[in-house]
Scaffold this motif. Structure first.
Motif, mmCIF file in Angstrom:
data_model
loop_
_atom_site.group_PDB
_atom_site.id
_atom_site.type_symbol
_atom_site.label_atom_id
_atom_site.label_comp_id
_atom_site.label_asym_id
_atom_site.label_seq_id
_atom_site.Cartn_x
_atom_site.Cartn_y
_atom_site.Cartn_z
ATOM 1 N N ILE A 164 0.871 -1.251 0.051
ATOM 2 C CA ILE A 164 0.112 0.138 -0.073
ATOM 3 C C ILE A 164 1.085 1.323 -0.037
ATOM 4 C CG2 ILE A 164 -1.506 1.282 1.367
ATOM 5 C CD1 ILE A 164 -2.699 -1.554 2.379
ATOM 6 N N ALA A 165 1.892 1.161 0.755
ATOM 7 C CA ALA A 165 2.800 2.503 1.039
ATOM 8 C C ALA A 165 3.456 2.602 -0.515
ATOM 9 C CB ALA A 165 3.764 2.237 1.983
ATOM 10 N N GLU A 166 3.999 1.647 -0.863
ATOM 11 C CA GLU A 166 4.580 1.982 -2.135
ATOM 12 C C GLU A 166 3.890 2.365 -3.287
ATOM 13 O OE1 GLU A 166 7.831 1.726 -3.385
ATOM 14 O OE2 GLU A 166 8.387 1.555 -1.569
ATOM 15 N N LEU A 167 2.611 1.700 -3.274
ATOM 16 C CA LEU A 167 1.524 2.376 -4.288
ATOM 17 C C LEU A 167 1.006 3.745 -4.152
ATOM 18 C CD1 LEU A 167 -0.407 -1.049 -4.606
ATOM 19 C CD2 LEU A 167 1.095 -0.166 -6.415
ATOM 20 N N LEU A 168 0.969 3.854 -2.758
ATOM 21 C CA LEU A 168 0.500 5.445 -2.590
ATOM 22 C C LEU A 168 2.071 6.429 -2.481
ATOM 23 C CD1 LEU A 168 -1.749 4.872 0.293
ATOM 24 C CD2 LEU A 168 -2.551 5.821 -1.939
ATOM 25 N N ASP A 169 2.987 5.848 -2.580
ATOM 26 C CA ASP A 169 4.166 6.456 -2.348
ATOM 27 C C ASP A 169 4.351 7.384 -1.374
ATOM 28 O OD1 ASP A 169 6.809 7.393 -3.072
ATOM 29 O OD2 ASP A 169 6.219 8.943 -4.363
ATOM 30 N N ILE A 170 4.305 6.617 -0.178
ATOM 31 C CA ILE A 170 4.311 7.258 1.066
ATOM 32 C C ILE A 170 5.413 6.253 1.938
ATOM 33 C CG2 ILE A 170 2.147 8.444 1.326
ATOM 34 C CD1 ILE A 170 0.819 6.171 3.092
ATOM 35 N N PRO A 171 6.150 6.851 2.927
ATOM 36 C CA PRO A 171 7.148 6.137 3.730
ATOM 37 C C PRO A 171 6.286 4.916 4.433
ATOM 38 C CG PRO A 171 7.040 8.337 4.638
ATOM 39 C CD PRO A 171 6.059 8.132 3.218
ATOM 40 N N ALA A 172 7.036 3.886 4.878
ATOM 41 C CA ALA A 172 6.531 2.905 5.524
ATOM 42 C C ALA A 172 7.404 2.451 6.638
ATOM 43 C CB ALA A 172 6.190 1.709 4.458
ATOM 44 N N ILE A 173 6.944 2.144 7.901
ATOM 45 C CA ILE A 173 7.785 1.660 8.858
ATOM 46 C C ILE A 173 6.946 0.356 9.314
ATOM 47 C CG2 ILE A 173 8.264 1.971 11.302
ATOM 48 C CD1 ILE A 173 8.105 5.273 10.593
ATOM 49 N N THR A 174 7.703 -0.687 9.492
ATOM 50 C CA THR A 174 7.280 -2.249 9.676
ATOM 51 C C THR A 174 7.565 -2.512 11.040
ATOM 52 O OG1 THR A 174 9.262 -3.073 9.027
ATOM 53 C CG2 THR A 174 7.249 -2.867 7.476
ATOM 54 N N PHE A 175 6.500 -3.411 11.875
ATOM 55 C CA PHE A 175 6.813 -4.078 12.884
ATOM 56 C C PHE A 175 7.002 -3.098 14.151
ATOM 57 C CE2 PHE A 175 9.412 -6.863 9.955
ATOM 58 C CZ PHE A 175 8.231 -7.564 9.668
ATOM 59 N N ALA A 176 6.026 -2.243 14.413
ATOM 60 C CA ALA A 176 5.763 -1.256 15.379
ATOM 61 C C ALA A 176 5.498 -2.273 16.500
ATOM 62 C CB ALA A 176 5.054 -0.237 15.159
ATOM 63 N N ARG A 177 6.381 -1.771 17.879
ATOM 64 C CA ARG A 177 5.882 -2.181 19.010
ATOM 65 C C ARG A 177 5.261 -0.923 19.856
ATOM 66 N NH1 ARG A 177 11.225 -3.538 22.809
ATOM 67 N NH2 ARG A 177 11.103 -1.391 23.343
ATOM 68 N N ASP A 178 5.376 0.226 19.432
ATOM 69 C CA ASP A 178 5.007 1.304 19.955
ATOM 70 C C ASP A 178 4.749 2.656 19.062
ATOM 71 O OD1 ASP A 178 4.134 2.553 22.336
ATOM 72 O OD2 ASP A 178 5.762 3.921 22.133
ATOM 73 N N ILE A 179 3.903 3.224 18.930
ATOM 74 C CA ILE A 179 3.450 4.497 18.167
ATOM 75 C C ILE A 179 3.090 5.434 18.993
ATOM 76 C CG2 ILE A 179 1.413 3.193 17.214
ATOM 77 C CD1 ILE A 179 1.971 4.467 14.642
ATOM 78 N N SER A 180 3.563 6.752 18.662
ATOM 79 C CA SER A 180 2.803 7.830 19.127
ATOM 80 C C SER A 180 2.929 9.034 18.045
ATOM 81 C CB SER A 180 3.466 8.255 20.251
ATOM 82 O OG SER A 180 4.789 8.657 19.992
ATOM 83 N N VAL A 181 2.119 9.892 18.053
ATOM 84 C CA VAL A 181 2.142 11.346 17.312
ATOM 85 C C VAL A 181 2.203 12.409 17.974
ATOM 86 C CG1 VAL A 181 0.657 12.215 15.733
ATOM 87 C CG2 VAL A 181 0.516 9.630 15.510
ATOM 88 N N ASP A 182 3.005 13.338 17.463
ATOM 89 C CA ASP A 182 3.220 14.471 18.011
ATOM 90 C C ASP A 182 3.317 15.761 16.943
ATOM 91 O OD1 ASP A 182 3.990 16.747 19.552
ATOM 92 O OD2 ASP A 182 6.041 15.898 19.949
ATOM 93 N N GLY A 183 2.497 16.253 16.868
ATOM 94 C CA GLY A 183 2.284 17.357 15.612
ATOM 95 C C GLY A 183 1.993 16.469 14.538
ATOM 96 N N GLY A 184 3.008 16.569 13.547
ATOM 97 C CA GLY A 184 2.965 15.988 12.344
ATOM 98 C C GLY A 184 3.915 14.963 12.110
ATOM 99 N N THR A 185 4.442 14.654 13.396
ATOM 100 C CA THR A 185 5.771 13.598 13.493
ATOM 101 C C THR A 185 5.047 12.365 14.032
ATOM 102 O OG1 THR A 185 7.293 15.235 13.585
ATOM 103 C CG2 THR A 185 7.991 13.075 14.347
ATOM 104 N N ILE A 186 5.294 11.248 13.245
ATOM 105 C CA ILE A 186 4.904 9.900 13.821
ATOM 106 C C ILE A 186 6.274 9.206 14.355
ATOM 107 C CG2 ILE A 186 4.079 7.687 13.194
ATOM 108 C CD1 ILE A 186 2.781 9.242 10.875
ATOM 109 N N ARG A 187 6.090 8.781 15.811
ATOM 110 C CA ARG A 187 7.330 8.100 16.106
ATOM 111 C C ARG A 187 7.042 6.568 16.638
ATOM 112 N NH1 ARG A 187 11.631 10.622 19.128
ATOM 113 N NH2 ARG A 187 12.550 9.494 20.944
ATOM 114 N N VAL A 188 8.000 5.751 16.119
ATOM 115 C CA VAL A 188 7.508 4.532 16.244
ATOM 116 C C VAL A 188 8.928 3.676 16.763
ATOM 117 C CG1 VAL A 188 7.366 2.365 14.752
ATOM 118 C CG2 VAL A 188 6.253 4.512 14.130
#
Lengths: 267, 331
Positions: free
Chosen positions: A138-162
């Motif tokens: 999906i990420a490739e087809l949408l041309d957006i970055p992908a991060i795999t195997f997250a064990r924790d995720i948070s969002v701060d402003g426009g930044t995604i931290r994994v």
């Protein structure tokens, strides 16, 4: 923030493997009527991850998407009962028997149609075919970055931290939205549906989109557009005769086992 | 009938030496290339790669594309992709093999889609049947298998650790080395921090003996006894997902579908029920021995020897008995 979560309906992976039967004519796993299909566990954890982000931010819109025939509506309802806001069912005869690629193609087209998605979440892999291709696809087809195997995720402003699981440890990575993240089981147990959310879920909207709605051609999707051929599906036999160690006491059984391991040249 | 093109292995190095899984993939690549009549090529990106190129040739590669530099210190899909695409486009292979670990599982789907094809992940076998590549992989948590072929090329496969036997090192083999410029790439994803623990004791993947514990060990104390047994046998300690989720042991030693894959000579399953998701990680063991208090536990169906009993009661006398037998053998 708008979060899209992709989920898949599968046979309950906890069901006894003795119940698994392959239909040799169609190369498909036969459905067992005694066991209800479920939302793939990693995908349920992806829904949980979205809910935790919303809990932390105080506000986020969560859309759940699935590809499947009408019965797959059940997994959307399950996700809505956990707290997601709306569902999208990608349902069309042309979508049938997809591979990972045509699944990713349809889902990416649907996410594109939603338009304003900041974060896409999927499970690390579906617990039936265990391929783990659709997320990054999906990420490739949408041309957006992908991060795999997250064990924790948070969002701060426009930044995604994994926090991402790697061999012998983990790494912390950051990316600006929009991005796709696949969720691993280390994220922890998902919440249970509350009665209140289940009642509310009945009034939440579920859209049904066809090939035409996604501006795709039937020939690109489902089995026709698939890039792989399923040549065979089978259940290998690996039963062997177990030699149970006997004895009047735990000590005696343990001693017999130790002796047998040496006699059989295993140690 | 043979398919045109070669086989490209995306290799990995660890501490200046070629990884075990890369060696295993080279053996498979060699076998496939002998059928296609193509060449075995390998691409290796990293930093301080030592004589990994020599290793690649000695274990079966004909041509190596090697990028050694600070741009490749840690794997990041976006940083590696342009170089891999460059190599794959330069000499379009029939087959691309990538190791199925957290790097390969992250990289392969992106690379495949980028190349206009797809990927079969976690393959345990691959062969040409009437000119078409057939890849076999586990599914349904290891309870079933599927065989896939490709409508598009190249065929991208990720290969499960221990599914192939590496060739013997042949220092007499000749190969060509093509250096790649280690260009820094602007990436959208940024690594902020990397925490890698040097795993204590013997490495799981290469251990001849693995002692693995599950719910039946009843807590962290049970794992101390299991560790004692592992040390006695010169083996590595592993665990089921349940035990890791309960935090009786580090998550890094989880064996199974979403953990590590091991194929030791001896796998001792202590208080592990043997769900197919777990067996997916240890089914390749030569001999499985199980101790479980449930006589109907699935694990016994894959075990050559078993004891029906509580690990707490069986393990101390088992450690005693094994120590006596070992000392007798040594003397």
């Amino acid at each position: 923030m708008h979060i899209a979560v992709c989920v898949k309906q599968i046979q309950d992976p906890e069901m006894p493997t003795a119940l698994l039967r392959v239909d040799a004519d169609t190369n498909k796993m036969m459905l067992t009527s005694s066991v209800s299909p479920v939302i793939s566990p990693f995908d349920e954890q992806a829904v949980e991850a979205a809910l935790r982000i919303r809990d932390a931010l105080g506000e986020a819109r969560i859309t759940v998407l699935t590809l499947g025939a009408e019965p797959a509506r059940q997994v959307l309802k399950a996700a809505l009962s956990l707290g997601a806001d709306e569902g999208v069912l990608l349902s069309d005869p042309a979508f049938q028997d997809p591979d990972s690629y045509t699944t990713a193609l349809a889902l990416s087209a649907a996410i594109g149609k939603l338009g304003d998605v900041d974060l896409v979440l999927t499970g690390r892999q579906a617990a039936d075919f265990d391929a783990g291709v659709v997320g990054c696809g999906i990420a490739e087809l949408l041309d957006i970055p992908a991060i795999t195997f997250a064990r924790d995720i948070s969002v701060d402003g426009g930044t995604i931290r994994v926090q991402r699981v790697i061999e012998n440890g983990h790494e912390i990575v950051e990316v600006a939205s929009p991005a796709l993240v696949t969720i691993s089981h280390e994220i922890g147990a998902p919440r249970k549906a509350s009665l209140r959310e289940t009642m509310r879920a009945a009034r939440k909207p579920i859209a049904v989109w066809s090939v035409e709605d996604l501006a795709l051609e039937a020939a690109q999707t489902g089995a026709l557009g698939a890039r792989r051929v399923l040549e065979a599906l089978y259940i290998p036999s690996r039963d062997i005769e177990c030699e149970f160690q006997q004895g009047a006491s735990a000590r005696e059984m343990a001693q017999n086992l130790a002796r047998r391991l040496y006699q059989a040249n295993i140690l | 009938m043979s398919a045109p093109g070669g086989v490209l292995v995306i290799a990995q190095a660890e501490g200046g030496a070629l990884s075990e899984l890369s060696r295993e993939m080279l053996a498979l690549a060699r076998r496939l290339a002998d059928e296609t009549g193509g060449m075995v090529e390998a691409v290796l990106l990293g930093e301080n790669l030592g004589d990994s190129a020599g290793d690649l040739i000695a274990f079966g590669a004909d041509r190596i594309h090697i990028g050694d530099g600070a741009a490749y210190t840690a794997y990041l899909a976006e940083a590696w992709m342009p170089k891999l695409i460059e190599v794959a486009a330069d000499a379009p292979p029939a087959v691309i093999l990538i190791g199925h670990d957290t790097m390969g599982a992250d990289l392969a789907p992106r690379l495949a889609i980028r190349l206009g094809t797809t990927v079969a992940t976690a393959c345990v076998e691959a062969e040409f049947v009437a000119g078409r590549l057939h890849a076999t992989r586990s599914c349904y948590g290891g309870a079933a298998r599927e065989t896939l072929s490709f409508k598009t090329g190249p065929c991208v496969l990720t290969i499960k650790s221990k599914s192939q036997a590496a060739l013997d090192r042949n220092n007499g083999r000749k190969g060509e080395i093509v250096p790649l410029a280690a260009d820094a790439v602007q990436t959208r994803v940024r690594i902020v921090e990397r925490n890698v623990s040097a795993a204590a004791g013997v490495r799981l993947e290469t251990a001849a003996v693995v002692v693995a514990g599950g719910r039946g060990l009843n807590g962290p104390e049970g794992f101390k006894v299991a560790r004692e047994l592992a040390d006695l046998l010169g083996g590595a300690l592993g665990a089921s997902r349940v035990a890791c989720d309960l935090e009786w042991c580090p998550a890094s030693i989880q064996i199974g579908l979403s953990g590590r894959t091991v194929a030791p000579e001896l796998y001792l399953a202590l208080g592990i029920s043997g769900a197919s998701q777990h067996m997916a990680g240890c089914g390749g063991a030569k001999t499985i021995v199980a101790i479980n208090n449930d006589p109907t536990a699935q694990i016994f169906k894959s075990s050559r020897f078993g004891i029906v009993g509580d690990c707490q009661e069986i393990l101390p006398p088992l450690i005693d008995a094994l120590r006596v037998l070992r000392d007798a053998k040594d003397s």
